[in-house]
Write an enzyme that holds these catalytic residues in place. Structure first.
Site, PDB file in Angstrom:
ATOM      1  CG  HIS A 143      38.265  51.141  57.973  1.00  0.00           C
ATOM      2  ND1 HIS A 143      39.595  50.794  58.010  1.00  0.00           N
ATOM      3  CD2 HIS A 143      37.653  50.211  57.207  1.00  0.00           C
ATOM      4  CE1 HIS A 143      39.781  49.708  57.281  1.00  0.00           C
ATOM      5  NE2 HIS A 143      38.615  49.327  56.782  1.00  0.00           N
TER       6      HIS A 143
ATOM      7  CG  HIS B  39      33.973  47.957  56.720  1.00  0.00           C
ATOM      8  ND1 HIS B  39      33.844  48.977  55.802  1.00  0.00           N
ATOM      9  CD2 HIS B  39      35.200  47.426  56.538  1.00  0.00           C
ATOM     10  CE1 HIS B  39      34.948  49.056  55.076  1.00  0.00           C
ATOM     11  NE2 HIS B  39      35.787  48.119  55.508  1.00  0.00           N
TER      12      HIS B  39
END
Length: 177
Positions: free
Chosen positions: A84, A99
């Protein structure tokens, strides 16, 4: 679409094609939007570590799509097992954190696919990961994409250069020495 393309899109575990890159200006002092969507001021991001600037200066984007593109040209210096997030050291020395999602580590990589890994050189606008926004919504997670310059103190200024809606590949932040 040929037979192989159809099969690769439908077979479980089949290898999918990497999405096309987006066009960017390739300005080494600029961090580009990794996704299209609505820009959110960092202090309004619903994660205290980001909102308080603990991970550098930057912005959030409420994403409209499901592919994230490299926000800078440089080298991937860190990736995470849960797929992620990436840290890219830009040609100008900025360490840019990409992110996807807030608390998305809880998905343990489900719904994420990376196209690059630590040590790879990337060009701004190159696809670096895809993510399943509907899975995040289903699990009650915020799908905000956060972009920060983790070494902001190495620059005289790291400032947003846009507000409102952005397209993937448009100017997002400016890093001034």
């Amino acid at each position: 679409m040929g037979l192989f393309d159809k099969l690769s899109r439908t077979l479980p575990g089949a290898r999918r094609q990497v999405p096309d890159a987006v066009t960017v200006a390739q300005d080494p002092q600029t961090v580009f939007a990794p996704v299209a969507g609505s820009v959110v001021a960092l202090d309004a991001v619903a994660d205290p570590a980001f909102a308080q600037g603990m991970l550098g200066r930057g912005v959030g984007i409420k994403a409209e799509g499901d592919v994230a593109f490299a926000p800078v040209s440089g080298t991937v210096v860190a990736d995470v097992k849960t797929k992620h997030a990436l840290l890219i050291r830009a040609e100008c020395g900025a360490e840019v954190l990409l992110h996807v999602g807030l608390d998305s580590v809880r998905l343990r990589g489900a719904g994420f696919r990376t196209y690059v890994r630590k040590g790879d050189d990337v060009r701004a606008g190159q696809p670096v990961m895809s993510f399943d926004r509907s899975l995040m919504a289903e699990r009650g997670l915020d799908d905000t994409v956060v972009v920060t310059v983790t070494n902001s103190d190495a620059f005289a200024a790291v400032e947003p250069v846009c507000a409102g809606e952005v397209a993937a590949g448009s100017e997002l932040l400016r890093c001034e020495r």
